[in-house]
Design an enzyme around this catalytic site. Structure first.
Site, PDB file in Angstrom:
ATOM      1  CB  CYS A   1     -24.166  -2.813 -53.407  1.00  0.00           C
ATOM      2  SG  CYS A   1     -22.496  -3.411 -53.130  1.00  0.00           S
TER       3      CYS A   1
ATOM      4  CB  CYS B   1     -25.786   0.579 -51.272  1.00  0.00           C
ATOM      5  SG  CYS B   1     -24.760   1.897 -50.589  1.00  0.00           S
TER       6      CYS B   1
ATOM      7  CD  GLU C   1     -16.277 -10.740 -54.989  1.00  0.00           C
ATOM      8  OE1 GLU C   1     -17.245 -11.413 -54.677  1.00  0.00           O
ATOM      9  OE2 GLU C   1     -16.358  -9.752 -55.747  1.00  0.00           O
TER      10      GLU C   1
ATOM     11  CB  CYS D   1     -11.422  -3.645 -59.283  1.00  0.00           C
ATOM     12  SG  CYS D   1     -12.826  -3.262 -58.244  1.00  0.00           S
TER      13      CYS D   1
ATOM     14  CB  CYS E   1     -19.656  -3.045 -47.593  1.00  0.00           C
ATOM     15  SG  CYS E   1     -19.724  -1.237 -47.695  1.00  0.00           S
TER      16      CYS E   1
END
Ligand code: SAH
Length: 384
Positions: A152, A149, A125, A138, A145
Site C-alpha cells: 500500500c 502494509c 486524498e 472514498c 497510515c
C-alpha cells in the site's frame, strides 16, 4: 469541547495561505490540532459555541441548515443571519480546514480524485466515483497510515496525524457540493455511499471516525442525512476497536482487509496480524455480523504468486463458508517500484470459482480510477 480548543489568534498569517473572511480573526495554527469546526460538534455543542460567542443559540440551527442542508459555508449567502453577526459566527465555527491542491479526473470526469492540503500542510486524498445509479465517496481518516502494509502506497510513508471529525466530513461535503452544483458530468446529484478506504486506518482514529459517521448520517440539518447502511468502515483488523464498534449500535458496513487466510502470509502483508491473528479478527467480524445482521465485506487484494494460489482460496472458503460474509477481490494496483503485481486472469478466475464452490459470495472490484492512481496514497506520495 471547551473554548480552550479554539486556535490561538495569530498576528501575521503565513504568506502561502489565501485569506478567507473569517481567517482575519482566527488564523489556523500551522502545526498541531486542527481548529474546531461546526462539523466537529453535535447540535447541542453548536448551540453552546454560538452562545459563548455572545449570539443567540438558535443561530446554530440556521448555520447547520446552511452547511449540511444547502452545502453553503459562505457567510455572504447566510441571508437569514444579520450581516453584523456573520463574521463572528464564521470565525467561531468555519475555520478553513483544507485547500484543494490538485484535482484529477478520469472516466470522462465521473471519477475525481482530490488532493487536499490541511491547515498544517498535511496531505490527504479523497475520491468521488459516479456510477449510473449512485455516487460513492472514498475518504481518508488519517494523513498517512501507521499500519505499514507493504503493498500500500500510504503504508510506505507512515502516519502523519489523525484527521478531525470535521476534516473527514468536509471531504464528503466538498464532493456533495460539486455534485449539487452540477460540476460532475451526469447532472446534479447526491452522495449515496461513503467508504473509509482512503488514507489511514479508520479504527486507529476511532472517536473522530465515529463522530464523522454520526455527522454524515444524522438527519438534515443536524447532519448530512446519509443512510448508515451506505457507510463502509474498512479496517486491517484492530480487534478491540471492532468490538467497540459492535457495541456502538451503528448499522454501518464493516470491511476487513484480510489479504491472506493464513497467519504466516498475513504477518507479512498486514503486519498488525502479529498482534491480532486471522482467527481473532474473523471472530470479531462474525460478532459484528451477528449483532448488526449486516454482511461483513472481506477485502482481498490479489497479488500474483503471493496470495492467489488455489490452496489459499480453498482455505479462505473453509474459513468463510456459512458466515455472513462477502469477498471483495481487488486486483493489486502496484505502487511505484513494487516487486508485486496483479494476478493472472486465469488465477483470478480459479480463485473466484474455488470460493464459489464453498457458497461464498464473491465479486471482483472494478478498477475505477486506476489511471489516476486510485490506490490509496499514491497521489499524496507523488506530491510529497
Ligand atoms: N486501513 C484500512 C483502509 C484503507 S485502504 C484498511 O486497511 O482496510 C482500503 C483497501 O485498499 C484495503 O483493503 C487495502 O488493503 C487496499 N489496498 C491498499 N493498497 C492497495 C493496492 N496497492 N492495491 C489494491 N488494494 C490496495
Amino acid at each position: 469541547m471547551s473554548t480552550q480548543d479554539l486556535p490561538a489568534p495569530t498576528s501575521t498569517p503565513p504568506a502561502s495561505t489565501r485569506l478567507e473572511p473569517g481567517q482575519l480573526l482566527f488564523e489556523a495554527p500551522r502545526r498541531g490540532k486542527p481548529p474546531r469546526h461546526l462539523a466537529d460538534l453535535t447540535l447541542a455543542e453548536r448551540k453552546d459555541a454560538v452562545t459563548k460567542s455572545g449570539l443567540p443559540g438558535f443561530r446554530a440551527a440556521q448555520l447547520s441548515k446552511h452547511y449540511f442542508g444547502r452545502l453553503v459555508d459562505d457567510p455572504a449567502e447566510w441571508t437569514d443571519v444579520p450581516a453584523a453577526q456573520r463574521e463572528t459566527l464564521y470565525a467561531a465555527l468555519f475555520p478553513r480546514l483544507m485547500t484543494s491542491v490538485r484535482e484529477i479526473t478520469c472516466d470522462s470526469g465521473t471519477t475525481r480524485k482530490t488532493l487536499w492540503r490541511m491547515h498544517d500542510g498535511a496531505l490527504v486524498e479523497s475520491v468521488l466515483m459516479r456510477y449510473p445509479d449512485r455516487v460513492t465517496m472514498c475518504v481518508s481518516s488519517q494523513a498517512g497510515c501507521g499500519m505499514n502494509c507493504p503493498f500500500c502506497a500510504t503504508g510506505q510513508a507512515g502516519l502523519t496525524r489523525n484527521l478531525s471529525t470535521a476534516e473527514i466530513v468536509e471531504q464528503v461535503v466538498a464532493g456533495a457540493r460539486e455534485l449539487a452544483r452540477g460540476e460532475v458530468p451526469g447532472g446534479p446529484g447526491r452522495v449515496a455511499n461513503v467508504v473509509f478506504m482512503g488514507m489511514g486506518e479508520p479504527l486507529a482514529n476511532y472517536n473522530a471516525v465515529i463522530g464523522a459517521v454520526r455527522r454524515l448520517t444524522d438527519p438534515v440539518p443536524d447532519g448530512l442525512g446519509l443512510s448508515q447502511r451506505h457507510i463502509t468502515v474498512s479496517t486491517v483488523g484492530l480487534v478491540p476497536a471492532i468490538e467497540k464498534l459492535t457495541a456502538e449500535q451503528l448499522n454501518v458496513t464493516l470491511a476487513v482487509s484480510l489479504h491472506a487466510p493464513d497467519d504466516d502470509l498475513r504477518d507479512e502483508l498486514v503486519p498488525v496480524n502479529t498482534r491480532w491473528r486471522v482467527g481473532e479478527v474473523l471472530g470479531a467480524a462474525w460478532d459484528y455480523a451477528h449483532t448488526t445482521k449486516r454482511r461483513v465485506s472481506i477485502e482481498y487484494a490479489l497479488i500474483r504468486d503471493i496470495n492467489d494460489q488455489v490452496w489459499r482460496a480453498d482455505l479462505l472458503g473453509k474459513r468463510l463458508r456459512g458466515k455472513l460474509a462477502h469477498v471483495n477481490l481487488i486486483p493489486l494496483n502496484p505502487t511505484p517500484g513494487s516487486k508485486w503485481t496483479a494476478s493472472r486472469p486465469e488465477d483470478e478466475d480459479a480463485f473466484v470459482r474455488t470460493l464459489e464452490a464453498y457458497g461464498v459470495p464473491v465479486t471482483v472490484r472494478d478498477t475505477r480510477g486506476r489511471e489516476i492512481d486510485g490506490a490509496c496514497g499514491q497521489l499524496a506520495a507523488v506530491e510529497a
